[in-house]
Design a protein around this motif. Structure first.
Motif, PDB file in Angstrom:
ATOM      1  N   VAL A  69      43.741  41.239  44.889  1.00 52.55           N
ATOM      2  CA  VAL A  69      42.311  41.484  45.079  1.00 52.55           C
ATOM      3  C   VAL A  69      41.596  40.707  43.980  1.00 52.55           C
ATOM      4  CG1 VAL A  69      40.474  43.215  45.114  1.00 52.55           C
ATOM      5  CG2 VAL A  69      42.730  43.777  46.049  1.00 52.55           C
ATOM      6  N   ASP A  70      40.669  39.826  44.372  1.00 54.91           N
ATOM      7  CA  ASP A  70      39.993  38.965  43.404  1.00 54.91           C
ATOM      8  C   ASP A  70      38.543  38.788  43.844  1.00 54.91           C
ATOM      9  OD1 ASP A  70      39.591  37.260  41.251  1.00 54.91           O
ATOM     10  OD2 ASP A  70      41.071  35.774  41.878  1.00 54.91           O
ATOM     11  N   PHE A  75      38.547  37.904  49.294  1.00 53.73           N
ATOM     12  CA  PHE A  75      38.653  39.025  48.356  1.00 53.73           C
ATOM     13  C   PHE A  75      39.966  39.793  48.355  1.00 53.73           C
ATOM     14  CE2 PHE A  75      34.150  38.598  49.661  1.00 53.73           C
ATOM     15  CZ  PHE A  75      33.695  37.998  48.505  1.00 53.73           C
ATOM     16  N   VAL A  76      40.737  39.740  49.431  1.00 54.59           N
ATOM     17  CA  VAL A  76      42.032  40.427  49.439  1.00 54.59           C
ATOM     18  C   VAL A  76      43.035  39.587  50.222  1.00 54.59           C
ATOM     19  CG1 VAL A  76      41.556  41.883  51.486  1.00 54.59           C
ATOM     20  CG2 VAL A  76      43.221  42.640  49.779  1.00 54.59           C
ATOM     21  N   TRP A  77      44.257  39.505  49.662  1.00 53.09           N
ATOM     22  CA  TRP A  77      45.346  38.763  50.275  1.00 53.09           C
ATOM     23  C   TRP A  77      46.574  39.662  50.248  1.00 53.09           C
ATOM     24  CZ3 TRP A  77      41.772  37.217  46.886  1.00 53.09           C
ATOM     25  CH2 TRP A  77      40.957  36.137  47.239  1.00 53.09           C
ATOM     26  N   ALA A 143      43.963  45.340  36.976  1.00 55.51           N
ATOM     27  CA  ALA A 143      44.855  46.470  37.248  1.00 55.51           C
ATOM     28  C   ALA A 143      46.049  45.911  38.007  1.00 55.51           C
ATOM     29  CB  ALA A 143      44.145  47.537  38.064  1.00 55.51           C
ATOM     30  N   LEU A 144      47.234  46.216  37.526  1.00 56.51           N
ATOM     31  CA  LEU A 144      48.454  45.699  38.140  1.00 56.51           C
ATOM     32  C   LEU A 144      49.361  46.842  38.554  1.00 56.51           C
ATOM     33  CD1 LEU A 144      48.027  43.995  35.146  1.00 56.51           C
ATOM     34  CD2 LEU A 144      49.368  42.428  36.504  1.00 56.51           C
ATOM     35  N   SER A 159      44.534  43.472  40.806  1.00 54.89           N
ATOM     36  CA  SER A 159      43.130  43.433  41.183  1.00 54.89           C
ATOM     37  C   SER A 159      42.319  43.047  39.956  1.00 54.89           C
ATOM     38  CB  SER A 159      42.686  44.809  41.700  1.00 54.89           C
ATOM     39  OG  SER A 159      41.320  44.784  42.029  1.00 54.89           O
ATOM     40  N   TRP A 160      41.548  41.987  40.090  1.00 48.84           N
ATOM     41  CA  TRP A 160      40.692  41.485  39.016  1.00 48.84           C
ATOM     42  C   TRP A 160      39.308  42.069  39.205  1.00 48.84           C
ATOM     43  CZ3 TRP A 160      41.471  37.907  35.050  1.00 48.84           C
ATOM     44  CH2 TRP A 160      40.329  37.408  34.425  1.00 48.84           C
TER      45      TRP A 160
END
Length: 169
Positions: A69-70, A75-77, A143-144, A159-160
């Motif tokens: 998520v970036d 925005f999401v892969w 968050a990882l 997620s960045w």
């Protein structure tokens, strides 16, 4: 002989202080031992790989198909080829925005929860880059979700989260 009231008070204070110290040690010990050096090693290696342009090394730190998520569309892969798709979309977005010379930094974790072979980690992050002749900076958190594979920790998801870049001072 009966001890004086001041001596009794002193003994009570010392006993209370001893109990407090013992209780604090019980609370702090699990938090300190919850840190896993392998987790920090993987996160540092991710930043180092990006900063050196060694995307193969960064990809190798992830599970086969991580969820990412970036703050880059879409925005999401997730699923098949997710890392490569994210990297392609990031490259297109950066080129369209005129961004170059990107460098990432991850700080020490501010939250690290480990349960067996799984971990959830939150760390401060910073992305510095050039845009329009200026050095820009995004500061936020990453968050990882990580999984232990053999002796190593792999990134299953990240997620960045950061606001738009501002001129670096």
């Amino acid at each position: 002989m009966i001890p004086s009231p001041s001596l009794l008070r002193g003994r009570c204070i010392m006993k209370a202080l001893s109990i407090f110290v013992a209780f604090a040690a019980l609370l702090i010990a699990p938090m300190a031992s919850a840190r896993d050096a392998g987790i920090a090693t993987t996160i540092r290696a991710m930043a180092d790989g990006f900063n050196k342009g060694d995307i193969a090394a960064v990809k190798a730190l992830h599970v086969v198909d991580p969820t990412i998520v970036d703050n880059v569309a879409p925005f999401v892969w997730s699923g098949g080829g997710s890392f490569d798709k994210w990297l392609g979309d990031l490259g297109k977005s950066e080129a369209a925005a005129g961004k170059s010379d990107g460098q990432v930094w991850f700080g020490d974790s501010v939250d690290e929860q480990v349960s067996g072979d799984q971990a959830y980690v939150v760390a401060p992050c910073r992305y510095t880059y050039k845009q329009g002749g200026k050095t820009m900076r995004e500061e936020g958190f990453i968050a990882l979700v990580m999984v232990r594979v053999g002796a190593a920790w792999k990134i299953a998801s990240w997620s960045w989260a950061s606001p738009a870049g501002v001129a670096a001072k």
